[in-house]
Scaffold this motif. Structure first.
Motif, PDB file in Angstrom:
ATOM      1  N   GLU A   6       0.802  -1.214   0.000  1.00  0.00           N
ATOM      2  CA  GLU A   6       0.000   0.000   0.000  1.00  0.00           C
ATOM      3  C   GLU A   6       0.841   1.273   0.000  1.00  0.00           C
ATOM      4  O   GLU A   6       0.407   2.309  -0.467  1.00  0.00           O
ATOM      5  N   GLY A   8       3.631   1.723  -1.596  1.00  0.00           N
ATOM      6  CA  GLY A   8       4.192   1.943  -2.923  1.00  0.00           C
ATOM      7  C   GLY A   8       5.042   0.761  -3.328  1.00  0.00           C
ATOM      8  O   GLY A   8       5.425  -0.059  -2.512  1.00  0.00           O
ATOM      9  N   CYS A  13       7.223   5.827  -3.050  1.00  0.00           N
ATOM     10  CA  CYS A  13       6.277   5.941  -1.938  1.00  0.00           C
ATOM     11  C   CYS A  13       5.107   6.817  -2.374  1.00  0.00           C
ATOM     12  O   CYS A  13       5.300   7.912  -2.913  1.00  0.00           O
ATOM     13  N   ARG A  14       3.892   6.334  -2.137  1.00  0.00           N
ATOM     14  CA  ARG A  14       2.702   7.126  -2.462  1.00  0.00           C
ATOM     15  C   ARG A  14       2.658   8.347  -1.541  1.00  0.00           C
ATOM     16  O   ARG A  14       3.064   8.290  -0.381  1.00  0.00           O
ATOM     17  N   ALA A  15       2.170   9.446  -2.072  1.00  0.00           N
ATOM     18  CA  ALA A  15       2.211  10.739  -1.372  1.00  0.00           C
ATOM     19  C   ALA A  15       1.608  10.668   0.020  1.00  0.00           C
ATOM     20  O   ALA A  15       2.161  11.230   0.973  1.00  0.00           O
ATOM     21  N   GLN A  16       0.475   9.991   0.179  1.00  0.00           N
ATOM     22  CA  GLN A  16      -0.190   9.966   1.481  1.00  0.00           C
ATOM     23  C   GLN A  16       0.603   9.190   2.528  1.00  0.00           C
ATOM     24  O   GLN A  16       0.355   9.301   3.719  1.00  0.00           O
ATOM     25  N   TYR A  17       1.589   8.417   2.089  1.00  0.00           N
ATOM     26  CA  TYR A  17       2.407   7.636   3.019  1.00  0.00           C
ATOM     27  C   TYR A  17       3.760   8.278   3.325  1.00  0.00           C
ATOM     28  O   TYR A  17       4.543   7.727   4.106  1.00  0.00           O
ATOM     29  N   ASP A  73      -6.239   8.294   0.339  1.00  0.00           N
ATOM     30  CA  ASP A  73      -6.277   9.659  -0.173  1.00  0.00           C
ATOM     31  C   ASP A  73      -7.745  10.029  -0.430  1.00  0.00           C
ATOM     32  O   ASP A  73      -8.657   9.209  -0.256  1.00  0.00           O
ATOM     33  N   GLU A  76      -9.702   7.722  -2.924  1.00  0.00           N
ATOM     34  CA  GLU A  76     -10.034   6.411  -2.369  1.00  0.00           C
ATOM     35  C   GLU A  76     -11.164   6.516  -1.348  1.00  0.00           C
ATOM     36  O   GLU A  76     -12.087   5.700  -1.333  1.00  0.00           O
TER      37      GLU A  76
END
Length: 93
Positions: A6, A8, A13-17, A73, A76
């Protein structure tokens, strides 16, 4: 069978993480282990457990959990919220 991370994949890395990724990078593994044990103790004290009665497994087991939260995010959450609202309306009928 592949995996899904989740936070990435392939080092991205996904922005929210990003804040969680930074915290994980700065936190010693001993601290993470301590936090997991603290959470398990709280789960046991408050009864967040289950038993498998078909097995003679003995004591109750902890509900599986991850100390790293699932971060959604806005897109989602919007998608999930619509489905949750629909489910609540259907259950209330």
């Amino acid at each position: 069978m592949g995996i899904f991370d989740e936070m990435g994949l392939n080092g991205a890395c996904r922005a929210q993480y990003l804040p969680i990724d930074q915290w994980l990078s700065a936190t010693p593994s001993q601290t993470l282990q301590l936090k997991r044990r603290e959470a398990e103790l709280i789960f046991r004290r408050t009864g967040i457990t289950f038993a498998v009665y078909s097995e003679n497994a003995g004591p109750e087991r902890l509900i599986p959990f991850d100390i790293i939260p699932r971060v959604l995010d806005g897109r989602e959450w919007s998608f999930l919220a619509r489905g949750l609202e629909q489910r609540v309306k259907a259950l209330n009928m």
